[in-house]
Design a protein around this motif. Sequence first.
Motif, PDB file in Angstrom:
ATOM      1  N   LYS A   1      16.200  -9.177  -9.309  1.00 52.44           N
ATOM      2  CA  LYS A   1      14.925  -8.926  -8.634  1.00 52.44           C
ATOM      3  C   LYS A   1      15.181  -8.126  -7.365  1.00 52.44           C
ATOM      4  N   PRO A   2      14.528  -6.971  -7.207  1.00 51.89           N
ATOM      5  CA  PRO A   2      14.782  -6.160  -6.008  1.00 51.89           C
ATOM      6  C   PRO A   2      14.321  -6.851  -4.735  1.00 51.89           C
ATOM      7  N   VAL A   3      14.909  -6.413  -3.623  1.00 55.66           N
ATOM      8  CA  VAL A   3      14.472  -6.823  -2.286  1.00 55.66           C
ATOM      9  C   VAL A   3      13.736  -5.637  -1.680  1.00 55.66           C
ATOM     10  N   TYR A   4      12.516  -5.860  -1.216  1.00 57.52           N
ATOM     11  CA  TYR A   4      11.689  -4.775  -0.693  1.00 57.52           C
ATOM     12  C   TYR A   4      11.757  -4.719   0.830  1.00 57.52           C
ATOM     13  N   LYS A   5      11.879  -3.488   1.341  1.00 49.78           N
ATOM     14  CA  LYS A   5      11.917  -3.249   2.782  1.00 49.78           C
ATOM     15  C   LYS A   5      10.915  -2.141   3.107  1.00 49.78           C
ATOM     16  N   ASN A   6      10.034  -2.423   4.055  1.00 47.60           N
ATOM     17  CA  ASN A   6       9.048  -1.417   4.437  1.00 47.60           C
ATOM     18  C   ASN A   6       9.247  -1.027   5.893  1.00 47.60           C
ATOM     19  N   TYR A   7       9.443   0.263   6.124  1.00 51.55           N
ATOM     20  CA  TYR A   7       9.607   0.805   7.460  1.00 51.55           C
ATOM     21  C   TYR A   7       8.540   1.873   7.686  1.00 51.55           C
ATOM     22  N   LEU A   8       8.423   2.338   8.909  1.00 47.52           N
ATOM     23  CA  LEU A   8       7.310   3.226   9.245  1.00 47.52           C
ATOM     24  C   LEU A   8       7.349   4.555   8.498  1.00 47.52           C
ATOM     25  N   TRP A   9       8.493   4.926   7.949  1.00 46.93           N
ATOM     26  CA  TRP A   9       8.613   6.216   7.263  1.00 46.93           C
ATOM     27  C   TRP A   9       8.403   6.125   5.749  1.00 46.93           C
ATOM     28  N   GLY A  10       8.148   4.922   5.218  1.00 53.63           N
ATOM     29  CA  GLY A  10       8.030   4.737   3.770  1.00 53.63           C
ATOM     30  C   GLY A  10       6.747   5.316   3.197  1.00 53.63           C
ATOM     31  N   GLY A  11       6.752   5.517   1.861  1.00 57.84           N
ATOM     32  CA  GLY A  11       5.606   6.086   1.176  1.00 57.84           C
ATOM     33  C   GLY A  11       5.148   5.230   0.008  1.00 57.84           C
ATOM     34  N   THR A  12       4.582   5.863  -1.008  1.00 54.04           N
ATOM     35  CA  THR A  12       4.023   5.143  -2.155  1.00 54.04           C
ATOM     36  C   THR A  12       4.709   5.487  -3.474  1.00 54.04           C
ATOM     37  N   ARG A  13       5.712   6.349  -3.458  1.00 53.13           N
ATOM     38  CA  ARG A  13       6.318   6.789  -4.721  1.00 53.13           C
ATOM     39  C   ARG A  13       6.994   5.644  -5.469  1.00 53.13           C
ATOM     40  N   LEU A  14       7.669   4.755  -4.751  1.00 52.20           N
ATOM     41  CA  LEU A  14       8.357   3.650  -5.432  1.00 52.20           C
ATOM     42  C   LEU A  14       7.358   2.711  -6.096  1.00 52.20           C
ATOM     43  N   ILE A  15       6.151   2.654  -5.579  1.00 53.16           N
ATOM     44  CA  ILE A  15       5.094   1.848  -6.171  1.00 53.16           C
ATOM     45  C   ILE A  15       4.453   2.589  -7.342  1.00 53.16           C
ATOM     46  N   ASP A  16       4.057   3.830  -7.107  1.00 49.22           N
ATOM     47  CA  ASP A  16       3.295   4.594  -8.100  1.00 49.22           C
ATOM     48  C   ASP A  16       4.152   5.099  -9.256  1.00 49.22           C
ATOM     49  N   GLU A  17       5.404   5.475  -8.967  1.00 51.82           N
ATOM     50  CA  GLU A  17       6.241   6.125  -9.976  1.00 51.82           C
ATOM     51  C   GLU A  17       7.386   5.258 -10.482  1.00 51.82           C
ATOM     52  N   TRP A  18       7.752   4.227  -9.722  1.00 54.24           N
ATOM     53  CA  TRP A  18       8.938   3.439 -10.066  1.00 54.24           C
ATOM     54  C   TRP A  18       8.624   1.979 -10.379  1.00 54.24           C
ATOM     55  N   GLY A  19       7.346   1.633 -10.392  1.00 50.16           N
ATOM     56  CA  GLY A  19       6.933   0.301 -10.829  1.00 50.16           C
ATOM     57  C   GLY A  19       7.251  -0.831  -9.884  1.00 50.16           C
ATOM     58  N   LYS A  20       7.467  -0.533  -8.595  1.00 49.28           N
ATOM     59  CA  LYS A  20       7.785  -1.582  -7.639  1.00 49.28           C
ATOM     60  C   LYS A  20       6.489  -2.260  -7.166  1.00 49.28           C
ATOM     61  N   THR A  21       6.596  -3.547  -6.842  1.00 48.82           N
ATOM     62  CA  THR A  21       5.398  -4.339  -6.545  1.00 48.82           C
ATOM     63  C   THR A  21       5.539  -5.109  -5.235  1.00 48.82           C
ATOM     64  N   PRO A  22       5.603  -4.408  -4.112  1.00 44.06           N
ATOM     65  CA  PRO A  22       5.688  -5.107  -2.825  1.00 44.06           C
ATOM     66  C   PRO A  22       4.329  -5.686  -2.428  1.00 44.06           C
ATOM     67  N   ASP A  23       4.304  -6.456  -1.367  1.00 41.99           N
ATOM     68  CA  ASP A  23       3.053  -6.997  -0.844  1.00 41.99           C
ATOM     69  C   ASP A  23       2.333  -6.003   0.060  1.00 41.99           C
ATOM     70  N   SER A  24       2.968  -4.872   0.334  1.00 44.19           N
ATOM     71  CA  SER A  24       2.409  -3.864   1.232  1.00 44.19           C
ATOM     72  C   SER A  24       1.918  -2.657   0.439  1.00 44.19           C
ATOM     73  N   ASP A  25       1.157  -1.780   1.109  1.00 43.05           N
ATOM     74  CA  ASP A  25       0.624  -0.574   0.462  1.00 43.05           C
ATOM     75  C   ASP A  25       1.658   0.537   0.363  1.00 43.05           C
ATOM     76  N   THR A  26       2.681   0.464   1.182  1.00 39.04           N
ATOM     77  CA  THR A  26       3.762   1.444   1.139  1.00 39.04           C
ATOM     78  C   THR A  26       5.090   0.699   1.007  1.00 39.04           C
ATOM     79  N   LEU A  27       6.119   1.457   0.623  1.00 41.00           N
ATOM     80  CA  LEU A  27       7.447   0.854   0.443  1.00 41.00           C
ATOM     81  C   LEU A  27       8.506   1.879   0.786  1.00 41.00           C
ATOM     82  N   ALA A  28       9.403   1.518   1.693  1.00 41.61           N
ATOM     83  CA  ALA A  28      10.459   2.438   2.122  1.00 41.61           C
ATOM     84  C   ALA A  28      11.706   2.308   1.256  1.00 41.61           C
ATOM     85  N   GLU A  29      12.149   1.065   1.018  1.00 43.16           N
ATOM     86  CA  GLU A  29      13.391   0.835   0.289  1.00 43.16           C
ATOM     87  C   GLU A  29      13.233  -0.308  -0.706  1.00 43.16           C
ATOM     88  N   SER A  30      13.846  -0.144  -1.848  1.00 40.16           N
ATOM     89  CA  SER A  30      13.970  -1.211  -2.838  1.00 40.16           C
ATOM     90  C   SER A  30      15.457  -1.441  -3.042  1.00 40.16           C
TER      91      SER A  30
END
Length: 309
Positions: A7-36
């Motif tokens: 199970k990945p660990v999600y990290k969200n920083y101020l520079w993150g975007g939405t590609r990991l959510i929209d294109e890579w199937g990641k499911t963080p609790d936030s609207d953006t995701l910097a690192e998986s």
Amino acid sequence: MLPFRLKPVYKNYLWGGTRLIDEWGKTPDSDTLAESWELAAHKDGDNIILDGALKGMTLTEAVKIYPEMVSPKFRKDDTFPLMVKLIDAQQPLSIQVHPFTEYAMRVEHSKGKIESWYILGHEEGAYIYLGFSKNVSRSEFAQAIREGRLPEVLKKVYVNDGDMYFIPAGTIHAIGAGITLAEIQENSNITYRVYDYGRLGQDGKPRELHIQKALDVTNTFPLNILPPGRGGNVIVSCNKFRVERISAPYFGWTNNEGFLFLMCINGECVFRCGDVCFSVGKGGNIFVPSDCEEEFTLEGDGEFLITTQ
């Protein structure tokens, strides 16, 4: 021991975007995701095992009980060697440097950090900073930091999908905006931030810089940047890790000298190994323990990065 998923660990920083959510199937609790963090056994992030007899354990817990799953030479008190991340930089990351192990152990009581970047996606004109554009003295480096013109003395490298860049410890670097990449690195989270574009953190204050430590460890000569690794299966190999790019259909042997970590970067596949069968799509991962005695196959059209020690 048979393979399992993490199970990945999600990290969200101020520079993150939405590609990991929209294109890579990641499911963080936030609207953006910097690192998986796809492979991590670290105090700042620890994968949970999703399958088999070890289901529910963290990776750190598992390797302390079964060190042979890492390698025959690994001991339960050793530090897990590697980390693999997916990174989405909607904005540029800070300009930074990672220390080499001798300095990191002495000052931070932690490993240093060698890393590599595999470019998975980019916007037109996207670039990274990698080392200096010319020889500079340490005093010139410090002056460029003080005067806020550090980017002017760095090497700007425009990227393409499929490029692989190797970044030794002590190399100043930064991921630019509009880049998605896989980062394969030593298991360390020590970063010395040198320049941050005047941005404010979530607390409304400028983010911390680590100027003196960066001056201590940064190599101030240009890096001999090799052509980005694209040809052949092995795209980076050093004394800490080896990364291979493969496509299904694929038949593989387990590596009894060390674990294998498979990460799907495109397409879909069925992974089979003994009694284990997983469907794996883009962004999925599989950990093949060193002591696994079964052959494995990948059926379908998936593309993978395979990381080993």
